[in-house]
Design a protein around this motif. Structure first.
Motif, PDB file in Angstrom:
ATOM      1  N   LEU A  90      23.276  17.904 -20.793  1.00 58.87           N
ATOM      2  CA  LEU A  90      22.493  18.248 -21.991  1.00 58.87           C
ATOM      3  C   LEU A  90      21.102  18.738 -21.612  1.00 58.87           C
ATOM      4  O   LEU A  90      20.610  19.730 -22.158  1.00 58.87           O
ATOM      5  CB  LEU A  90      22.392  17.034 -22.922  1.00 58.87           C
ATOM      6  CG  LEU A  90      23.679  16.661 -23.673  1.00 58.87           C
ATOM      7  CD1 LEU A  90      23.498  15.330 -24.416  1.00 58.87           C
ATOM      8  CD2 LEU A  90      24.092  17.759 -24.653  1.00 58.87           C
ATOM      9  N   LEU A  91      20.467  18.060 -20.652  1.00 63.74           N
ATOM     10  CA  LEU A  91      19.116  18.478 -20.270  1.00 63.74           C
ATOM     11  C   LEU A  91      19.146  19.853 -19.585  1.00 63.74           C
ATOM     12  O   LEU A  91      18.296  20.708 -19.864  1.00 63.74           O
ATOM     13  CB  LEU A  91      18.454  17.429 -19.355  1.00 63.74           C
ATOM     14  CG  LEU A  91      17.034  17.771 -18.928  1.00 63.74           C
ATOM     15  CD1 LEU A  91      16.114  17.955 -20.135  1.00 63.74           C
ATOM     16  CD2 LEU A  91      16.463  16.702 -17.993  1.00 63.74           C
ATOM     17  N   ALA A  92      20.132  20.078 -18.730  1.00 65.21           N
ATOM     18  CA  ALA A  92      20.222  21.392 -18.074  1.00 65.21           C
ATOM     19  C   ALA A  92      20.422  22.485 -19.133  1.00 65.21           C
ATOM     20  O   ALA A  92      19.776  23.539 -19.084  1.00 65.21           O
ATOM     21  CB  ALA A  92      21.359  21.400 -17.050  1.00 65.21           C
ATOM     22  N   MET A  93      21.281  22.219 -20.128  1.00 66.07           N
ATOM     23  CA  MET A  93      21.488  23.201 -21.207  1.00 66.07           C
ATOM     24  C   MET A  93      20.184  23.476 -21.955  1.00 66.07           C
ATOM     25  O   MET A  93      19.855  24.625 -22.265  1.00 66.07           O
ATOM     26  CB  MET A  93      22.503  22.660 -22.226  1.00 66.07           C
ATOM     27  CG  MET A  93      23.927  22.605 -21.738  1.00 66.07           C
ATOM     28  SD  MET A  93      24.902  21.766 -23.030  1.00 66.07           S
ATOM     29  CE  MET A  93      26.307  21.254 -22.059  1.00 66.07           C
ATOM     30  N   ALA A 135      18.185  26.158 -14.469  1.00 69.90           N
ATOM     31  CA  ALA A 135      18.405  24.745 -14.153  1.00 69.90           C
ATOM     32  C   ALA A 135      19.854  24.521 -13.793  1.00 69.90           C
ATOM     33  O   ALA A 135      20.734  25.287 -14.201  1.00 69.90           O
ATOM     34  CB  ALA A 135      18.028  23.869 -15.356  1.00 69.90           C
ATOM     35  N   VAL A 136      20.090  23.461 -13.015  1.00 69.14           N
ATOM     36  CA  VAL A 136      21.467  23.115 -12.655  1.00 69.14           C
ATOM     37  C   VAL A 136      21.559  21.588 -12.586  1.00 69.14           C
ATOM     38  O   VAL A 136      20.622  20.921 -12.160  1.00 69.14           O
ATOM     39  CB  VAL A 136      21.879  23.786 -11.316  1.00 69.14           C
ATOM     40  CG1 VAL A 136      20.961  23.396 -10.181  1.00 69.14           C
ATOM     41  CG2 VAL A 136      23.325  23.471 -10.959  1.00 69.14           C
ATOM     42  N   SER A 137      22.690  21.055 -13.054  1.00 65.51           N
ATOM     43  CA  SER A 137      22.839  19.597 -13.029  1.00 65.51           C
ATOM     44  C   SER A 137      23.835  19.177 -11.951  1.00 65.51           C
ATOM     45  O   SER A 137      24.779  19.910 -11.642  1.00 65.51           O
ATOM     46  CB  SER A 137      23.322  19.096 -14.391  1.00 65.51           C
ATOM     47  OG  SER A 137      24.674  19.444 -14.592  1.00 65.51           O
ATOM     48  N   TYR A 138      23.599  18.006 -11.376  1.00 61.02           N
ATOM     49  CA  TYR A 138      24.522  17.433 -10.392  1.00 61.02           C
ATOM     50  C   TYR A 138      24.749  15.949 -10.648  1.00 61.02           C
ATOM     51  O   TYR A 138      23.789  15.219 -10.939  1.00 61.02           O
ATOM     52  CB  TYR A 138      23.966  17.569  -8.968  1.00 61.02           C
ATOM     53  CG  TYR A 138      23.841  18.992  -8.471  1.00 61.02           C
ATOM     54  CD1 TYR A 138      24.969  19.817  -8.371  1.00 61.02           C
ATOM     55  CD2 TYR A 138      22.604  19.495  -8.100  1.00 61.02           C
ATOM     56  CE1 TYR A 138      24.842  21.120  -7.905  1.00 61.02           C
ATOM     57  CE2 TYR A 138      22.477  20.801  -7.629  1.00 61.02           C
ATOM     58  CZ  TYR A 138      23.604  21.614  -7.539  1.00 61.02           C
ATOM     59  OH  TYR A 138      23.476  22.890  -7.087  1.00 61.02           O
ATOM     60  N   ILE A 186      20.903  10.550   1.584  1.00 58.43           N
ATOM     61  CA  ILE A 186      20.988  11.588   0.552  1.00 58.43           C
ATOM     62  C   ILE A 186      21.025  12.949   1.236  1.00 58.43           C
ATOM     63  O   ILE A 186      20.193  13.240   2.094  1.00 58.43           O
ATOM     64  CB  ILE A 186      19.787  11.511  -0.408  1.00 58.43           C
ATOM     65  CG1 ILE A 186      19.841  10.194  -1.206  1.00 58.43           C
ATOM     66  CG2 ILE A 186      19.756  12.713  -1.350  1.00 58.43           C
ATOM     67  CD1 ILE A 186      18.740  10.030  -2.225  1.00 58.43           C
ATOM     68  N   ASP A 187      21.990  13.750   0.849  1.00 62.26           N
ATOM     69  CA  ASP A 187      22.082  15.116   1.381  1.00 62.26           C
ATOM     70  C   ASP A 187      21.165  16.003   0.532  1.00 62.26           C
ATOM     71  O   ASP A 187      21.404  16.169  -0.661  1.00 62.26           O
ATOM     72  CB  ASP A 187      23.546  15.571   1.291  1.00 62.26           C
ATOM     73  CG  ASP A 187      23.745  16.927   1.944  1.00 62.26           C
ATOM     74  OD1 ASP A 187      22.725  17.607   2.220  1.00 62.26           O
ATOM     75  OD2 ASP A 187      24.901  17.309   2.157  1.00 62.26           O
ATOM     76  N   ASP A 188      20.117  16.550   1.156  1.00 60.15           N
ATOM     77  CA  ASP A 188      19.139  17.295   0.343  1.00 60.15           C
ATOM     78  C   ASP A 188      19.391  18.803   0.336  1.00 60.15           C
ATOM     79  O   ASP A 188      18.641  19.556  -0.262  1.00 60.15           O
ATOM     80  CB  ASP A 188      17.709  16.999   0.828  1.00 60.15           C
ATOM     81  CG  ASP A 188      17.455  17.486   2.249  1.00 60.15           C
ATOM     82  OD1 ASP A 188      18.410  17.981   2.886  1.00 60.15           O
ATOM     83  OD2 ASP A 188      16.311  17.375   2.726  1.00 60.15           O
ATOM     84  N   GLN A 189      20.485  19.231   0.992  1.00 58.75           N
ATOM     85  CA  GLN A 189      20.683  20.667   1.171  1.00 58.75           C
ATOM     86  C   GLN A 189      20.798  21.463  -0.122  1.00 58.75           C
ATOM     87  O   GLN A 189      20.093  22.446  -0.341  1.00 58.75           O
ATOM     88  CB  GLN A 189      21.930  20.900   2.007  1.00 58.75           C
ATOM     89  CG  GLN A 189      21.566  21.250   3.430  1.00 58.75           C
ATOM     90  CD  GLN A 189      22.771  21.590   4.252  1.00 58.75           C
ATOM     91  OE1 GLN A 189      23.914  21.306   3.856  1.00 58.75           O
ATOM     92  NE2 GLN A 189      22.542  22.185   5.388  1.00 58.75           N
ATOM     93  N   LYS A 190      21.717  20.995  -0.975  1.00 58.10           N
ATOM     94  CA  LYS A 190      21.950  21.701  -2.244  1.00 58.10           C
ATOM     95  C   LYS A 190      20.665  21.783  -3.051  1.00 58.10           C
ATOM     96  O   LYS A 190      20.306  22.848  -3.565  1.00 58.10           O
ATOM     97  CB  LYS A 190      22.960  20.892  -3.062  1.00 58.10           C
ATOM     98  CG  LYS A 190      24.317  21.545  -3.146  1.00 58.10           C
ATOM     99  CD  LYS A 190      25.127  20.878  -4.225  1.00 58.10           C
ATOM    100  CE  LYS A 190      26.577  21.077  -3.887  1.00 58.10           C
ATOM    101  NZ  LYS A 190      27.431  19.968  -4.155  1.00 58.10           N
ATOM    102  N   ILE A 191      19.988  20.647  -3.143  1.00 61.52           N
ATOM    103  CA  ILE A 191      18.774  20.600  -3.959  1.00 61.52           C
ATOM    104  C   ILE A 191      17.732  21.573  -3.415  1.00 61.52           C
ATOM    105  O   ILE A 191      17.124  22.345  -4.159  1.00 61.52           O
ATOM    106  CB  ILE A 191      18.207  19.160  -4.013  1.00 61.52           C
ATOM    107  CG1 ILE A 191      19.232  18.228  -4.681  1.00 61.52           C
ATOM    108  CG2 ILE A 191      16.875  19.125  -4.749  1.00 61.52           C
ATOM    109  CD1 ILE A 191      18.797  16.784  -4.793  1.00 61.52           C
ATOM    110  N   ARG A 228      15.230  27.103  -9.279  1.00 64.23           N
ATOM    111  CA  ARG A 228      15.886  26.291 -10.317  1.00 64.23           C
ATOM    112  C   ARG A 228      15.296  24.879 -10.391  1.00 64.23           C
ATOM    113  O   ARG A 228      14.884  24.314  -9.377  1.00 64.23           O
ATOM    114  CB  ARG A 228      17.384  26.179 -10.021  1.00 64.23           C
ATOM    115  CG  ARG A 228      18.156  27.461 -10.335  1.00 64.23           C
ATOM    116  CD  ARG A 228      19.652  27.263 -10.177  1.00 64.23           C
ATOM    117  NE  ARG A 228      20.073  27.391  -8.800  1.00 64.23           N
ATOM    118  CZ  ARG A 228      20.459  28.536  -8.218  1.00 64.23           C
ATOM    119  NH1 ARG A 228      20.484  29.670  -8.920  1.00 64.23           N
ATOM    120  NH2 ARG A 228      20.817  28.563  -6.957  1.00 64.23           N
ATOM    121  N   VAL A 229      15.295  24.349 -11.621  1.00 60.69           N
ATOM    122  CA  VAL A 229      15.023  22.921 -11.792  1.00 60.69           C
ATOM    123  C   VAL A 229      16.331  22.197 -11.529  1.00 60.69           C
ATOM    124  O   VAL A 229      17.380  22.598 -12.034  1.00 60.69           O
ATOM    125  CB  VAL A 229      14.535  22.622 -13.234  1.00 60.69           C
ATOM    126  CG1 VAL A 229      14.496  21.116 -13.496  1.00 60.69           C
ATOM    127  CG2 VAL A 229      13.166  23.252 -13.467  1.00 60.69           C
TER     128      VAL A 229
END
Ligand code: ADP
Ligand code: ASP
Ligand code: MG
Length: 411
Positions: A80-83, A92-95, A116-121, A129-130
């Motif tokens: 919802l927040l990404a939308m 924005a993208v949600s994970y 924590i894998d930080d690559q994608k972020i 992107r947020v």
């Protein structure tokens, strides 16, 4: 350009309108040029609703399946927040925790973050992107969904901030900072500009649920600048700081914490011989029950009484184990009480001031509140009292240690 991790709690995303408000706020930050990672909780009440559903199937739901279910609360809010952000023209993208790969151990319902894998972020942030991440959840090495314990989104926020070496982790909630005590119980409570990690850790572990204890541990360990702020009101909030010097001028006591989640058990008339404490508490810990406070009375007639507290949820299990021990040791009886509460005063100032505990006991005596158990450490004094006096005790102590807000005094 700074990298900020912002965590929004359940009430801050409790309705679609609030989620839109959060999106507006994030958009403004974004326009200021900072990189933003947002962590969100489930909408308020949702985690409880899901747990209640599970309890309709079983009183003791299978922990793995419970995690599969309760983790859905956060999955809804990230989307919802990404939308809402995308609608405002903010990429924005949600994970989910699994998608980021927030790797945890396999202790379902109370998992610990390992890595924590930080690559994608990082890739997303670079692309402008947020990134919106689900709080409270992770995945173990076998791919099972795990959750981090109640209030665990705070820990997701801080752990992400540590992994990304963020400039600040901001915990947005429904109060404008950390107070001298829960402002819902004491209206005269005051917001603290700063509190040390050490004090915050005690406050959290002694019952102040404004921050999950593990989030404070993480922030201390990785030196993450951590701030608690109101989601929808401007203000400086409270900085959790390593710097003890600056708080030295503050009062001796920084805060008062309390907890209604404990229960007390006493085994009476046990033989006063070496090894008895172990015989009593060994089976309790073997049953995976955590013990908090412990008191053993002075012996007379070669027997003694032994009292300890456990989490209220563990009371019945602990009672069963203790009854068994009592019959093996030939103890006189087992008695218990679930209507107790623990009240604690916390402050690094205690190190340099004498007489803090007696001042506490005097304030309770004035209200004729009986103290059942006492425990102390370098920066805290805790007492167990009858639950019905909890609010009275907290208010009396708040006044006795001169923590009341000036404009409220005398009310
Ligand atoms: P969120 O859903 O945002 O994580 P929580 O309900 O977990 O929010 O935590 C915020 C609440 O913590 C406040 O509404 C307040 O009642 C409570 N609280 C308890 N102790 C304190 C304290 N010392 N300072 C501020 N808030 C406190
Ligand atoms: N939704 C979870 C809970 O209610 C995690 C959190 O809000 O921090 O405990
Ligand atoms: Mg919380």
């Amino acid at each position: 350009m700074a990298l900020i991790v912002q965590k929004f709690g359940g009430t801050s995303v409790g309705t679609v309108e609030r989620i839109e408000q959060v999106a507006e706020k994030v958009k403004k930050f974004r326009e200021g040029g900072d990189d933003i990672v947002v962590v969100v909780s489930a909408m308020s009440g949702e985690t409880n609703r899901l747990i209640d559903l599970a309890k309709q199937i079983s009183d003791t739901p299978v922990p793995r399946e419970l995690d599969v279910m309760v983790s859905t609360g956060e999955q809804v809010t990230i989307a919802l927040l990404a939308m809402a952000l995308i609608k405002r023209g903010v990429p924005a993208v949600s994970y989910t925790g699994n998608q980021v790969r927030i790797l945890t151990d396999s202790s379902h319902n109370k998992a610990r973050i390992l890595q924590i894998d930080d690559q994608k972020i990082r890739t997303d942030l670079k692309a402008g992107r947020v990134v919106v991440v689900a709080g409270f959840q992770g995945v173990d090495e076998h791919g099972n969904i795990t959750t981090l314990g109640r209030g665990g989104s705070d820990t997701t926020g801080v752990a992400l901030a540590a992994a990304l070496k963020a400039d600040e982790c901001q915990i947005y909630t429904d109060v404008d900072g950390v107070y001298t005590t829960d402002p819902r119980v004491v209206p005269q409570a005051q917001r603290l500009d700063k509190i040390t990690f050490e004090e915050m850790l005690e406050m959290a572990s002694l019952g102040s649920k404004v921050l999950q204890i593990r989030s404070v541990e993480f922030a201390g360990k990785y030196n993450v600048p951590l701030r608690v702020l109101h989601s929808f009101q401007e203000g400086p909030g409270t900085l959790i700081t390593l710097d003890e010097e600056e708080s030295m001028e503050q009062p001796i006591i920084s805060g008062i914490a309390f907890n209604r989640d404990e229960a007390k058990l006493t085994i009476r008339g046990v033989p006063d011989i070496p090894g008895v404490a172990f015989k009593i508490l060994g089976p309790i810990s073997a049953a995976n029950i955590e013990v908090d406070m412990i008191v053993q009375n002075v012996a007379h007639d070669n027997t003694t009484d032994f009292t300890f507290t456990v989490h209220r949820n563990d009371y019945q299990a602990a009672q069963r184990v203790l009854e068994q021990t009592a019959s093996e040791l030939g103890a006189r009886e087992v008695i218990g009480d679930t209507k107790i509460a623990k009240v604690s005063i916390v402050g690094v100032g205690m190190r340099s001031h004498a007489g803090v505990a007696s001042r506490m006991f005097e304030a309770l005596a004035k209200e004729t509140i009986n103290i059942q158990m006492i425990s102390t450490s370098e920066i805290k004094v805790s007492v167990v009292i009858e639950e019905k006096y909890l609010e009275l005790a907290v208010r009396a102590l708040h006044t006795a240690f001169e923590l009341d807000a000036p404009n409220h005094q005398g009310e």
